[in-house]
Design an enzyme around this catalytic site. Structure first.
Site, PDB file in Angstrom:
ATOM      1  CD  GLU A 154     -14.414 -23.110 -97.414  1.00  0.00           C
ATOM      2  OE1 GLU A 154     -14.655 -22.297 -96.508  1.00  0.00           O
ATOM      3  OE2 GLU A 154     -13.309 -23.685 -97.563  1.00  0.00           O
ATOM      4  CB  ALA A 193      11.389 -45.244 -66.173  1.00  0.00           C
ATOM      5  CD1 TRP A 214      10.206 -52.062 -76.712  1.00  0.00           C
ATOM      6  CD2 TRP A 214       9.654 -49.906 -76.527  1.00  0.00           C
ATOM      7  NE1 TRP A 214      10.887 -51.380 -77.688  1.00  0.00           N
ATOM      8  CE2 TRP A 214      10.563 -50.047 -77.592  1.00  0.00           C
ATOM      9  CE3 TRP A 214       9.179 -48.631 -76.223  1.00  0.00           C
ATOM     10  CZ2 TRP A 214      10.996 -48.965 -78.356  1.00  0.00           C
ATOM     11  CZ3 TRP A 214       9.607 -47.563 -76.976  1.00  0.00           C
ATOM     12  CH2 TRP A 214      10.497 -47.731 -78.023  1.00  0.00           C
ATOM     13  CB  SER A 233      18.083 -25.742 -68.252  1.00  0.00           C
ATOM     14  OG  SER A 233      16.697 -25.836 -68.133  1.00  0.00           O
TER      15      SER A 233
END
Length: 376
Positions: A52, A162, A170, A229
């Site tokens: 604005e 994978a 890739w 973890s």
């Protein structure tokens, strides 16, 4: 130009901020006087003028008696910048047309009331759905306290991500990888698991320049988040030497390992353990606490399956490459416990397009309120 076209133009303006406004929403604004657009603007970056203000500055004295079209309710509180509602009143505008009310509790209709109290005519709801689509993360975080979670995966036609060894570079072509860069650029944070870090040593950064991202400088780097973890991340991980911040979320209380990663440049936060891992819901709550609006999850099948099982994924972006990788290669998700067709996880396709030689498929999961497992 009819009113819907004015608002549509404001929405297009707002989209210019998609890569830069974090943690603020994307907002666009038009000032129209006697059927002429006399001012326009979009919000560029948190701490800088809102849409604005840009539009009012361009309009100058022509804002007096004008109609204003803005994609989000003007703010009414003093944040990083002064209230836009007050600026609109001071400029003497006649009418303000708002696409959607601000879900931020600090605003939540107060901006509209301030305008009405000053004698400004206010209308709401014009192209509301399109305006909400501009800011899925902001709307989600303000409404539920969680960010919008977008899961990005790349796979072969036979659904493999994978080889059995973990090799994945890739799967897709250069055009698809460039497209992923834009997904990263619009995200507040990129999340991956320690398995991906140990195998790929990813950069997890944005490698586009400002000219490719609506010319807002400097290019913002999303927060990199590693779920680790056991604190197995190496202090020599590539991402730790790159611009931008890296957050390691763990359940380990090993103070020595924590300090080693901090010395290497990472922020380390220990979360409450859930099955010896950080619970997906706890991860998103921590990111929401940091004002993260949109999360891009780039990970392997185990972590992808954990977030899907928790009912926390909002959107799937799947890049499919035209080749086959065979039975021994790794799949898209690990989803144990699905034994019959009634247990399927339903999605809805919302977009399909070619990106170079690959396909990009976008699907939405059920609304957050329907995902009962997310809070169990």
């Amino acid at each position: 130009m009819i009113e819907r076209e004015y608002m549509a133009r404001a929405i297009r303006l707002a989209g210019n901020g998609i890569y830069s406004t974090h943690p603020n929403p994307n907002v666009g604004c038009l000032v129209v006087n006697r059927d002429q657009v006399v001012g326009s603007g979009w919000h560029r970056r948190a701490g800088e003028p809102h849409a604005e203000i840009h539009a009012l500055r361009e309009a100058g004295e022509r804002a007096r008696g004008a109609d204003v079209y803005v994609t989000l309710e003007p703010c009414s509180h003093q944040g990083r910048t002064p209230p836009c509602a007050d600026a609109l009143v001071a400029a003497g505008v006649r009418r303000v047309v708002v696409a959607m009310k601000d879900p931020n509790p600090l605003v939540a209709g107060q901006g509209l009331e301030r305008l009405r109290a000053a004698g400004v005519k206010v209308e709401t709801g014009l192209l509301e759905n399109q305006a909400q689509a501009l800011n899925p993360g902001f709307v989600r975080r303000m409404g539920s306290g969680l960010p919008w979670l977008r899961l990005k995966l790349a796979a072969s036609v036979d659904g493999r991500t994978a080889m059995a060894s973990g090799e994945s570079r890739w799967i897709t072509g250069a055009a698809a990888r460039q497209d992923v860069q834009r997904l990263r650029a619009r995200s507040s944070a990129i999340v991956t698991g320690i398995g991906t870090v140990l195998i790929d040593d990813p950069a997890m950064n944005v490698r586009l320049n400002a000219s490719q991202l609506h010319n807002v400088e400097p290019v913002r780097q999303p927060l990199r988040v590693v779920l680790d973890s056991g604190l197995r991340m190496s202090p020599r991980a590539r991402m730790l030497g790159l611009p931008g911040d890296t957050l390691v979320l763990t359940v380990s209380e090993d103070a020595e390992r924590q300090q080693t990663l901090r010395d290497a440049g990472a922020e380390v936060v220990a979360l409450a353990a859930g099955n010896e891992r950080a619970a997906p819901l706890t991860v998103l709550q921590e990111l929401a606490r940091r004002e993260v609006n949109e999360v891009l999850l780039e990970c392997g099948p185990t972590l992808a399956g954990a977030f899907v099982t928790a009912g926390l994924v909002d959107e799937l972006v799947l890049y499919l490459a035209p080749h086959l990788m065979g039975d021994d290669a790794r799949g898209l998700f690990r989803l144990p416990g699905l034994e019959n067709m009634q247990q399927r996880v339903a999605l809805q396709w919302i977009d399909q397009r070619s990106v170079g030689n690959d396909l990009r498929l976008v699907a939405r999961f059920s609304p957050l309120g329907d995902r009962t497992r997310a809070t169990e």
